[in-house]
Every structure is written in structure tokens, then in C-alpha cells.
Design a protein around this motif. Structure first.
Motif, PDB file in Angstrom:
ATOM      1  N   PRO A 155      -1.855  -2.247   9.288  1.00 23.53           N
ATOM      2  CA  PRO A 155      -1.191  -1.014   9.730  1.00 23.53           C
ATOM      3  C   PRO A 155      -0.032  -1.464  10.689  1.00 23.53           C
ATOM      4  O   PRO A 155       0.513  -1.288  10.691  1.00 23.53           O
ATOM      5  N   SER A 183       0.611  -1.048   0.144  1.00 20.94           N
ATOM      6  CA  SER A 183      -0.068  -0.189   0.113  1.00 20.94           C
ATOM      7  C   SER A 183       0.467   1.615   0.140  1.00 20.94           C
ATOM      8  O   SER A 183       0.142   2.448   0.275  1.00 20.94           O
ATOM      9  N   THR A 229      -5.262  -0.145  -1.378  1.00 24.53           N
ATOM     10  CA  THR A 229      -5.412  -1.498  -1.108  1.00 24.53           C
ATOM     11  C   THR A 229      -4.738  -0.939   0.474  1.00 24.53           C
ATOM     12  O   THR A 229      -3.652   0.162   0.310  1.00 24.53           O
ATOM     13  N   ALA A 230      -4.781  -1.901   1.840  1.00 26.85           N
ATOM     14  CA  ALA A 230      -4.055  -1.131   2.928  1.00 26.85           C
ATOM     15  C   ALA A 230      -3.070  -1.887   3.061  1.00 26.85           C
ATOM     16  O   ALA A 230      -2.456  -2.192   4.250  1.00 26.85           O
TER      17      ALA A 230
END
Length: 262
Positions: A157, A142, A152-153
């Protein structure tokens, strides 16, 4: 065509023979959003889609496989798969939970670091995080819009944080033989600044000794060093009174110079 010796070879055909050659300049990490072994990822690429990655890493220790040679295009990075100049990215899919919110486990981190070191040594991928979508180095899916077709991620995270704090520093440390990553530019000093800082430290040490001597021989507290009457009285009685005010002024000037250089 290059094959990483640390991975099990599970060659995809006909892609491995038919897709264009690339010159690998980047390594991009992904999460596959599935709790899959490296073999299950291979089966998905083989049976269910026209996409594929170069590598797949499962959760288990040593569970890493390679599906296409790293000098052959693999279609997992959109615009980074192969550029007009022939450069392209090595793609690495990793097992994750169904929402791509979990961190890489210890064995996944180890496989990513070892693979990154090999990519640096074998292909000359530079030890830096990519600064643009075409810049040689290491990255995650990403990081740039050009690396995905619809946004997109990936890899999520938690793993992006691990990439920056664990994976990439680990690659640098292992590839260079250092136990810690290089200092940031803003944390370094010039040789002149280091020399000045050492001189300041030495002067401060000398001041401490002189203050102790003043207390012993002239009964003069440090906070009264500018009091002319007390200094005169101490000298008259035979006490040793160094030029403390001059020393402190000198140190203040050096500290001011150091601040300006920074």
C-alpha cells in the motif's frame, strides 16, 4: 535487445539469449519482499528460481542493475510477460522489508523515475497509468489480476500510493520538462469559459471602484444601492450615483452562464 545505460549490466544466461523477443509497451514495478541489493537479486534469479525481472533496485544510492535486455521476455509479470501479439512488460523489482510495508526511499524513487523516463523515450511507452492489463503505460504488480498467477498485494500500500503520487507524476514531469504533472481534465476550462471568467473579474473590479465612489460622493452604503428614495436624494444633492443595480444584474447573468457551461 536494449540495455539501460543507468544500470549495471548483470546478464542472466541462458535466459538472455534463449527467451523470446518482446516489444515493450508497459513498465511494471514490484517489491521483492527482501532487503536485497541489486546484485543479491541477480544471484537469486541466477541460482534459485526460473523467474527473473529485467531490473533490480536496492536501497543504496545508484544501486540498480539490469539482468535481461528490455526487448527480451522476463518472467515476473505472468500474463504481461509476453502477449500473443509480441508486446510485453518491462519488470522492475525493488528491495523492501520482509512484509513489503515500507515506502521506497529517496534513492529508489529517483532510480524509478529515471528508468521510467528512459523507457518512455527509448521504447515509446506512453505517459499514462495502464487502464487495462493490456493497455500500454506504467503500472504496479497488483494492479491487474492478469499480471500475477495467484494474486498479490505487491508492491504494498505505501508504495502504491507513492507510485501514484510521486513516481508516475515524476516520470511525466521529467519526460516533458514540466515541474508539475498535467492538470486533470475536470480542472481545466474551455477558452470561452476563461474569457468569461476574466470579464466577470473585470466587472467586479469596476463595481468595487463604483462603490468606493458612491461612498465618497453620495454617502450611500453599498447595501442601499436599490433604495430609490436615497438614490433620488443623492442625485438631487449633486452626488454621483452609477447604475449599480444594472451592473449587479449583468454580473449575476454572467455567473449563471458560467455555471451552466461548467
Amino acid at each position: 535487445m536494449a540495455w539501460y545505460p543507468g544500470a549495471k549490466k548483470m546478464e542472466l544466461q541462458p535466459e538472455s539469449d534463449q527467451q523470446q523477443a518482446i516489444r515493450p509497451t508497459q513498465l511494471i514495478v514490484h517489491s521483492i519482499v527482501a532487503n536485497w541489493t541489486a546484485r543479491r537479486t541477480y544471484e537469486f534469479w541466477r541460482d534459485s528460481t526460473n523467474l527473473e525481472s529485467h531490473f533490480g533496485i536496492g536501497y543504496g544510492a545508484g544501486d540498480i542493475a539490469q539482468y535481461i535486455g528490455t526487448e527480451t521476455r522476463a518472467d515476473a509479470n505472468a500474463g504481461a510477460n509476453r502477449r500473443p501479439d509480441g508486446s510485453g512488460a518491462i519488470s522492475v523489482e525493488t528491495a523492501s522489508n520482509s512484509t513489503a510495508t515500507d515506502p521506497w526511499n529517496a534513492s529508489q524513487l529517483e532510480e524509478l523515475i529515471e528508468l521510467g523516463v528512459w523507457a518512455h523515450r527509448h521504447h515509446g511507452i506512453p505517459l499514462r497509468i495502464c487502464r487495462t492489463s493490456g493497455d500500454p503505460g506504467f503500472g504496479y504488480h497488483s494492479m491487474f489480476a492478469a499480471w500475477s498467477t495467484s494474486g498479490t498485494a505487491c508492491p504494498g500500500p505505501a508504495r502504491i500510493r507513492q507510485f501514484r503520487e510521486v513516481v508516475f507524476p515524476g516520470i511525466v514531469a521529467r519526460a516533458t520538462g514540466k515541474t508539475t504533472p498535467p492538470k486533470k481534465d475536470e480542472d481545466t476550462m474551455t477558452p470561452a469559459q476563461e474569457a468569461l471568467l476574466k470579464k466577470v473579474a473585470a466587472d467586479l473590479g469596476s463595481v468595487k471602484k463604483d462603490v468606493a465612489e458612491l461612498k465618497k460622493n453620495a454617502a450611500l452604503a453599498p447595501w442601499t444601492y436599490k433604495n430609490a428614495a436615497l438614490v433620488a436624494e443623492a442625485k438631487k444633492s449633486g452626488g454621483k450615483v452609477p447604475d449599480m443595480h444594472g451592473r449587479v444584474q449583468h454580473i449575476e447573468q454572467m455567473l449563471e452562464a458560467l455555471t451552466k457551461e461548467n
